[in-house]
Design a protein around this motif. Structure first.
Motif, PDB file in Angstrom:
ATOM      1  N   PRO A  13      31.586  19.287 -10.103  1.00 42.55           N
ATOM      2  CA  PRO A  13      31.733  18.997  -8.497  1.00 42.55           C
ATOM      3  C   PRO A  13      32.425  17.984  -8.256  1.00 42.55           C
ATOM      4  N   THR A  43      34.659  25.636  -9.076  1.00 42.41           N
ATOM      5  CA  THR A  43      33.077  26.571  -9.577  1.00 42.41           C
ATOM      6  C   THR A  43      33.064  25.323 -10.850  1.00 42.41           C
ATOM      7  N   ARG A  47      28.249  28.144 -10.040  1.00 39.64           N
ATOM      8  CA  ARG A  47      27.924  27.232  -8.661  1.00 39.64           C
ATOM      9  C   ARG A  47      30.221  27.512  -8.287  1.00 39.64           C
ATOM     10  N   ALA A  49      32.009  26.687  -4.506  1.00 47.35           N
ATOM     11  CA  ALA A  49      32.239  26.079  -3.472  1.00 47.35           C
ATOM     12  C   ALA A  49      33.548  25.547  -3.081  1.00 47.35           C
ATOM     13  N   LYS A  60      29.022  24.031   1.969  1.00 48.07           N
ATOM     14  CA  LYS A  60      27.932  24.096   0.359  1.00 48.07           C
ATOM     15  C   LYS A  60      27.987  25.183  -0.444  1.00 48.07           C
ATOM     16  N   PRO A  61      27.615  24.134  -1.819  1.00 48.52           N
ATOM     17  CA  PRO A  61      28.085  25.001  -2.559  1.00 48.52           C
ATOM     18  C   PRO A  61      27.243  26.804  -2.753  1.00 48.52           C
ATOM     19  N   LEU A  62      27.543  27.508  -3.474  1.00 50.11           N
ATOM     20  CA  LEU A  62      27.475  28.890  -3.636  1.00 50.11           C
ATOM     21  C   LEU A  62      26.405  29.268  -4.934  1.00 50.11           C
ATOM     22  N   ASN A  63      25.033  28.573  -5.395  1.00 49.92           N
ATOM     23  CA  ASN A  63      24.501  29.028  -6.511  1.00 49.92           C
ATOM     24  C   ASN A  63      24.491  30.977  -6.575  1.00 49.92           C
ATOM     25  N   ARG A  71      23.973  31.444 -19.355  1.00 54.26           N
ATOM     26  CA  ARG A  71      23.809  29.749 -19.297  1.00 54.26           C
ATOM     27  C   ARG A  71      24.156  29.094 -21.339  1.00 54.26           C
ATOM     28  N   ALA A  83      30.309  33.115 -12.044  1.00 47.50           N
ATOM     29  CA  ALA A  83      31.034  32.892 -10.658  1.00 47.50           C
ATOM     30  C   ALA A  83      32.036  34.146 -11.207  1.00 47.50           C
TER      31      ALA A  83
END
Length: 213
Positions: A13, A43, A47, A49, A60-63, A71, A83
């Motif tokens: 990030p 992204t 995540r 943002a 604030k990053p969104l998980n 993953r 994402a």
């Protein structure tokens, strides 16, 4: 008129204090493009943002929920990362930019079917560094050749390929056998506000890969 909506992809990030390399480029470009009204998002596939131009900071990053299997497999099949469905539905981006270090085939059909252009920003990616360093390890060489095919595929199928200098343009072109005309040379835009203490250096170099805004 709707603002240009851009997604920057990177595994690190841009808002981390220790972030460098491509993440730092994204940080500076968010400041520059955000000041011109662009809607900027980041992204890593799991995540997301957004860059808030008014406060000049990242939200604030969104998980996003995902499974360990998704993953793990997303490294080989980037299109399954959660994402993309979230961003396509909620942000409706017009452009997604990837670094040239992505060594899996990008899901161009997914993006193009949603009307999204795909750009690739060329830096000195791991594959190119491997070539320059001449690491003669057989297993690494085999992996490198397989990954190089995917990188070449992405460069060929992208809607645009950017290089920060003519040196990177011709190195990447020769490495992956993609015609130099596919590349557009645009120096990186750095913002005085994105990094405290930023100073100009080597400003008299003819082929400088940077703009200071």
């Amino acid at each position: 008129m709707m603002p240009l909506r851009i997604i920057f992809y990177n595994d690190r990030p841009p808002f981390e204090a220790s972030a460098g390399g491509i993440a730092s480029y994204i940080q500076h470009r968010a400041f520059v493009l955000g000041s011109f009204g662009a809607d900027i998002w980041w992204t890593d596939g799991f995540r997301v943002a957004d860059f808030e131009a008014g406060s000049r900071s990242w939200g604030k990053p969104l998980n996003l929920p995902t499974s360990p299997l998704v993953r793990k497999l997303s490294g080989r099949f980037p299109g399954i990362a959660p994402a993309w469905s979230y961003l396509i539905k909620n942000v409706q981006p017009q452009l997604i930019e990837f670094p040239d270090g992505i060594t899996a085939k990008l899901p161009f059909s997914l993006f193009h079917s949603a009307g999204i252009k795909v750009a690739i920003q060329c830096h000195t990616a791991p594959g190119l560094r491997y070539f320059l360093n001449v690491q003669r390890v057989l297993s690494s060489a085999i992996r490198h050749r397989l990954r190089a095919r995917h990188v070449a595929y992405n460069l060929t199928h992208a809607d645009g390929v950017l290089a920060c200098s003519s040196n990177i343009q011709f190195l990447t072109s020769g490495m992956y056998r993609v015609h130099p005309d596919k590349f557009m040379v645009i120096p990186h835009a750095f913002s005085r506000n994105a990094q405290p203490g930023l100073k100009e250096q080597n400003v008299n170099i003819a082929d400088t890969p940077y703009y200071l805004v």
